[in-house]
Design an enzyme around this catalytic site. Structure first.
Site: not given
Ligand code: F6R
Length: 613
Positions: A486, A490, A608, A493, A100-101, A27, A74, A509, A2
């Site tokens: 990673e 990517k 985000k 997501e 938020n929260g 976000r 959110w 395995h 949010c």
């Molecule tokens: C993936 C992504 C998330 C963040 C995770 C941690 O692309 O962005 O997996 O890496 O939510 O976020 P931070 O680094 O802000 O603690």
């Protein structure tokens, strides 16, 4: 997650609030709303879906006024719809509140409030707070708005960042936080509040970070910050460091693509003034005071989430290689409930782009409670994790707007390499010759990333060949195993294709059962110390008719003969291949998402900054 914007001042409320919400879109959200106080009334507009819905719905309304709040939601409690969107009001609709929260005791409070005659209109946890505040304003209490908010907050458990306006308190806005970030913007005769500074950065560069259990009262006569015990505070006014173009798209179609292309510069920023290839020395100002600790510690734990956790896995190898200390990497969400064993020589690092991730923050606090030194590797300056760690290093990647982390990851790994070299030097496990070799190479990495980006368009064709797949496997070994994780993350997501990352040799395995002519396998096969092993793994895939898409070092004809398609990266040291190899995988995910018509910068269900656990 949010987003909040609040504004007190003479500018058109609708413009400031919608503009702020658009800046916060990155976000992640599923509905939005705003409220403006004008004279003795509140105007509230809400809409499920994108901000353009809210824009359309509010276009013909009179939203003139001197104070307003806006929110992107959110969903946590209750589906995303118009009713559950914020702002929320209490029984008589006197106040409007955005939050938020999560209010953890909302069920108990709701039952109590219902017994006292309050009727709930939404499924949200937030509505209890709106009713509580209104009760303290009405029902013969007649408290000023700030006191009503303070008293209500004393009754709630959980996390919040809130902004509240009241139809009977002209031009006044009250904001408060516990566990969910809020930043105040101090302008000339105007004030802002945002869940991050990008919400209002175009209007003012002077900011105040609110701490947990603090509240701000903004009004025509100025601003005041106090704690929930009603003690007035004198917070430091800081200056925003980054420029506005960092939060604009600058000609790119998406923020994610812009951020991928920014990496040559962000890598330079992550090492500027820190590395000296001639002497083999690394200087990290933020760790200056804890160098003794880094020299003496005998165990390192790194805790993080998501992409930052992948960076931590690379950090593990780097620190073990250069400093010869055992390193453990922990998911913050697991670590916080694992009752971890801290030995006297343990140092904990937490890694976070946003500096606000709830689980990472909880891991930090858990270690601190046990008096373990916690150091941070953070992007957002002034964020909660940056402030609560004993010491740390900023990665200086600038605002990362695309929900999928790209430039933050490469900057985190760059900083981890420097920490590993620093620790190796402090402990005498890395000699000057090797340190010089490593640092002489690190400074060439930005140019090598630029070289990869020059072939960025080729990744579009790569993606076209790849499109139509429903699953993908990513394989890597050694330093590149975390890159496989990673790359798979990517793809998942932003293009919603199921993908798994595996250590290449683990394939036999279990996952090898999945391989047939329909299964694309992305293999990281740079010319490092495990190259021959990876080639054998490719042979195993070929033998089962799997389709191999390889990332290899330039001029590698052996891989070219084996793979269906190869993307080349420049040669580097083993420990730096992750920084190069990840770039084509970021581009592959990006182009796949675009070709599938996905919302690249705001993928579904994702946020985000994950400020709830
Ligand atoms: C993936 C992504 C998330 C963040 C995770 C941690 O692309 O962005 O997996 O890496 O939510 O976020 P931070 O680094 O802000 O603690």
């Amino acid at each position: 997650m949010c987003g909040i914007i609040g504004y007190v001042g003479p500018r058109p409320q609708r413009d400031v609030l919608l503009g702020g919400l658009k800046r916060l879109e990155y976000r992640g959200y599923d509905s939005a709303g705003l409220a403006v106080q004008s004279g003795e009334r509140l105007r509230i507009v809400k809409a499920a879906g994108k901000i353009r819905e809210l824009e359309a719905r509010s276009a013909d309304l009179d939203l003139s006024g001197t104070v307003g709040i806006g929110h992107t939601r959110w969903a946590t409690h209750g589906v995303p719809n118009d009713i559950n969107a914020h702002p929320h009001t209490g029984r008589v609709g006197r106040i409007a509140l955005v939050h938020n929260g999560i209010i953890e005791n909302y069920q108990t409070l709701r039952t109590l409030l219902e017994k006292r005659g309050n009727v709930f209109r939404t499924e949200t946890d937030t509505e209890v707070l709106a009713h509580l505040v209104e009760e303290y304003l009405e029902n013969g209490h007649d408290h000023p708005l700030e006191e009503a908010v303070r008293l209500a907050l004393l009754e709630v458990e959980g996390a919040y960042g809130i902004a509240v306006i009241d139809s009977h308190s002209p031009g006044r806005l009250v904001a408060a936080r516990r566990g969910s970030p809020l930043v105040l913007g101090i302008g000339e005769g105007e004030f802002f509040v945002g869940s991050d500074a990008s919400a209002f950065a175009e209007y003012t560069r002077e900011i105040i970070y609110l701490n947990d259990d603090e509240m701000a009262i903004l009004g025509p006569d100025g601003y005041l910050v106090k704690n929930l015990e009603n003690v007035e505070l004198s917070p430091e006014v800081q200056r925003l460091e980054w420029e506005l173009d960092r939060i604009e798209k600058g000609g790119f179609e998406h923020f994610m693509l812009k951020e991928i292309h920014e990496q040559p510069e962000t890598l330079v920023d992550a090492m500027r003034g820190r590395v000296n290839p001639e002497t083999g020395e690394v200087k990290l100002g933020g760790l200056q005071d804890v160098q003794g600790l880094l020299a003496r510690c005998d165990r390192v734990i790194i805790s993080a989430c998501g992409t930052s956790w992948h960076a931590a896995l690379i950090g593990e190898r780097l620190i073990e290689e250069f400093a010869r200390i055992p390193v453990e990497v922990e998911y913050a969400s697991e670590f916080r409930y694992a009752d971890p064993v801290f030995t006297p020589g343990t140092v904990v690092f937490v890694i976070s782009q946003s500096g606000e991730t709830a689980d990472t923050l909880a891991a930090l606090r858990l270690a601190r409670e046990q008096e373990v030194p916690v150091l941070g590797i953070v992007n957002v300056v002034g964020s909660t994790i940056a402030r609560e760690t004993l010491a740390g290093v900023y990665i200086h990647a600038g605002p990362e707007i695309g929900v999928a982390s790209t430039k933050a990851f490469t900057s985190q790994v760059t900083v981890l390499s420097q920490i590993a070299v620093l620790m190796g030097r402090l402990r005498g496990t890395l000699d000057t010759t090797r340190a010089r070799e490593v640092l002489s190479e690190i400074v060439h990495l930005p140019a090598k990333v630029r070289q990869i980006l020059e072939q960025a368009d080729g990744m579009r064709d790569f993606a076209t060949e790849f499109s139509g797949v429903g699953n993908a496997l990513y394989l890597g070994r050694g330093y590149n195993f975390p890159v496989a994780l990673e790359g798979a993350l990517k793809l998942k997501e932003i293009s919603y294709i199921h993908a798994e990352g595996y250590p290449a040799a683990e394939m036999k395995h279990g996952p090898i059962a999945l391989i047939d002519q329909d299964m694309p396998v992305v293999v990281l096969a740079p010319g490092d110390s495990v190259y021959d092993k990876v080639v054998s793994n490719i042979e195993e895939i070929r033998a089962r008719r799997g389709r191999v898409y390889a990332v290899a070092t330039e001029d590698d004809d052996r891989i070219a003969a084996l793979a269906d398609r190869v993307v080349y990266i420049p040669r580097t040291l083993d420990c730096f291949y992750p920084l190069l190899a990840v770039v084509p995988l970021q581009l592959l995910a990006y182009h796949m998402a675009v070709q599938r018509g996905c919302d690249v910068d705001q993928p579904r269900n994702l946020a985000k900054s994950v400020t709830v656990e």
